[in-house]
Write a protein that holds these residues in place. Sequence first.
Motif, PDB file in Angstrom:
ATOM      1  N   UNK A  17       0.823  -1.208   0.000  1.00  0.00           N
ATOM      2  CA  UNK A  17       0.000   0.000   0.000  1.00  0.00           C
ATOM      3  C   UNK A  17       0.857   1.259   0.000  1.00  0.00           C
ATOM      4  N   UNK A  18       0.211   2.344  -0.332  1.00  0.00           N
ATOM      5  CA  UNK A  18       0.829   3.671  -0.282  1.00  0.00           C
ATOM      6  C   UNK A  18      -0.245   4.634   0.198  1.00  0.00           C
ATOM      7  N   UNK A  19       0.118   5.466   1.160  1.00  0.00           N
ATOM      8  CA  UNK A  19      -0.839   6.471   1.617  1.00  0.00           C
ATOM      9  C   UNK A  19      -0.144   7.804   1.795  1.00  0.00           C
ATOM     10  N   UNK A  20      -0.941   8.853   1.659  1.00  0.00           N
ATOM     11  CA  UNK A  20      -0.442  10.212   1.861  1.00  0.00           C
ATOM     12  C   UNK A  20      -1.221  10.836   3.004  1.00  0.00           C
ATOM     13  N   UNK A  21      -0.485  11.571   3.839  1.00  0.00           N
ATOM     14  CA  UNK A  21      -1.100  12.189   5.003  1.00  0.00           C
ATOM     15  C   UNK A  21      -0.464  13.570   5.198  1.00  0.00           C
ATOM     16  N   UNK A  22      -1.290  14.526   5.605  1.00  0.00           N
ATOM     17  CA  UNK A  22      -0.784  15.872   5.870  1.00  0.00           C
ATOM     18  C   UNK A  22       0.269  15.809   6.971  1.00  0.00           C
ATOM     19  N   UNK A  23       1.330  16.572   6.807  1.00  0.00           N
ATOM     20  CA  UNK A  23       2.401  16.586   7.804  1.00  0.00           C
ATOM     21  C   UNK A  23       1.873  16.942   9.184  1.00  0.00           C
ATOM     22  N   UNK A  24       0.929  17.881   9.258  1.00  0.00           N
ATOM     23  CA  UNK A  24       0.390  18.303  10.568  1.00  0.00           C
ATOM     24  C   UNK A  24      -0.327  17.152  11.276  1.00  0.00           C
ATOM     25  N   UNK A  25      -0.845  16.176  10.536  1.00  0.00           N
ATOM     26  CA  UNK A  25      -1.478  14.993  11.129  1.00  0.00           C
ATOM     27  C   UNK A  25      -0.465  13.882  11.385  1.00  0.00           C
ATOM     28  N   UNK A  26       0.577  13.836  10.574  1.00  0.00           N
ATOM     29  CA  UNK A  26       1.606  12.810  10.672  1.00  0.00           C
ATOM     30  C   UNK A  26       2.395  12.938  11.977  1.00  0.00           C
ATOM     31  N   UNK A  27       2.706  14.172  12.370  1.00  0.00           N
ATOM     32  CA  UNK A  27       3.468  14.430  13.594  1.00  0.00           C
ATOM     33  C   UNK A  27       2.511  14.389  14.783  1.00  0.00           C
ATOM     34  N   UNK A  28       2.729  13.447  15.695  1.00  0.00           N
ATOM     35  CA  UNK A  28       1.775  13.271  16.803  1.00  0.00           C
ATOM     36  C   UNK A  28       2.346  13.607  18.178  1.00  0.00           C
ATOM     37  N   UNK A  29       3.653  13.701  18.300  1.00  0.00           N
ATOM     38  CA  UNK A  29       4.274  13.999  19.586  1.00  0.00           C
ATOM     39  C   UNK A  29       5.773  14.042  19.441  1.00  0.00           C
ATOM     40  N   UNK A  30       6.457  14.238  20.561  1.00  0.00           N
ATOM     41  CA  UNK A  30       7.917  14.261  20.524  1.00  0.00           C
ATOM     42  C   UNK A  30       8.442  12.918  20.035  1.00  0.00           C
ATOM     43  N   UNK A  31       9.092  12.939  18.910  1.00  0.00           N
ATOM     44  CA  UNK A  31       9.636  11.732  18.269  1.00  0.00           C
ATOM     45  C   UNK A  31       8.555  10.683  17.995  1.00  0.00           C
ATOM     46  N   UNK A  32       7.340  11.137  17.766  1.00  0.00           N
ATOM     47  CA  UNK A  32       6.231  10.221  17.465  1.00  0.00           C
ATOM     48  C   UNK A  32       5.530  10.667  16.188  1.00  0.00           C
ATOM     49  N   UNK A  33       5.171   9.671  15.381  1.00  0.00           N
ATOM     50  CA  UNK A  33       4.463   9.932  14.127  1.00  0.00           C
ATOM     51  C   UNK A  33       3.372   8.884  13.933  1.00  0.00           C
ATOM     52  N   UNK A  34       2.632   9.038  12.868  1.00  0.00           N
ATOM     53  CA  UNK A  34       1.611   8.054  12.520  1.00  0.00           C
ATOM     54  C   UNK A  34       2.159   6.938  11.627  1.00  0.00           C
ATOM     55  N   UNK A  35       3.463   6.844  11.475  1.00  0.00           N
ATOM     56  CA  UNK A  35       4.045   5.779  10.666  1.00  0.00           C
ATOM     57  C   UNK A  35       3.843   4.442  11.358  1.00  0.00           C
TER      58      UNK A  35
END
Length: 157
Positions: A17-35
């Motif tokens: 799969x491949x998905x695109x997400x806005x950077x503002x949603x991707x970054x969730x916390x200190x050293x945390x992302x939605x990856x």
Amino acid sequence: PPLLTLDAKVELTTMNTRRRIALREFLTGARQTQRAPDELLTAILVPKPSSTEHAAFEKLGGRTYLVISITMAATLVDLASNGTVKTARIAIGAASATAQRLPALEADCIGKLPSELKVTPAHLAPLSPIDDIRGTADYRLEAARTLSHRALMRAAA
């Protein structure tokens, strides 16, 4: 912060799969992302600004050559033909767990001349800076206010 003002997106890819997400949603916390564990960040997608949009970046740090910042501000401003702000995007970094936009400030800029633009403590309410050896939370908030105003003025000039 500059990528947030440019409405950047990230592309995450797995074997299937491949998905695109806005950077503002991707970054969730200190050293945390939605990856997800099986995803690889394969692209950062940055829309090209229009010819009428202008950007500025301001950084406050202990030394100019170090990456570590006390705080930073990025802006992107588009002026209408009458000189008023048509759109404004403002992002602050190093004053919360992740860099973030200031939607109330962005909204307050609309329809104003650059000389009328003000950054108030209320605009900075979404921020949650820490106290550390580089500066107190109060100092970071005041610096964020000053830097965001400077960046707005430079982008609108």
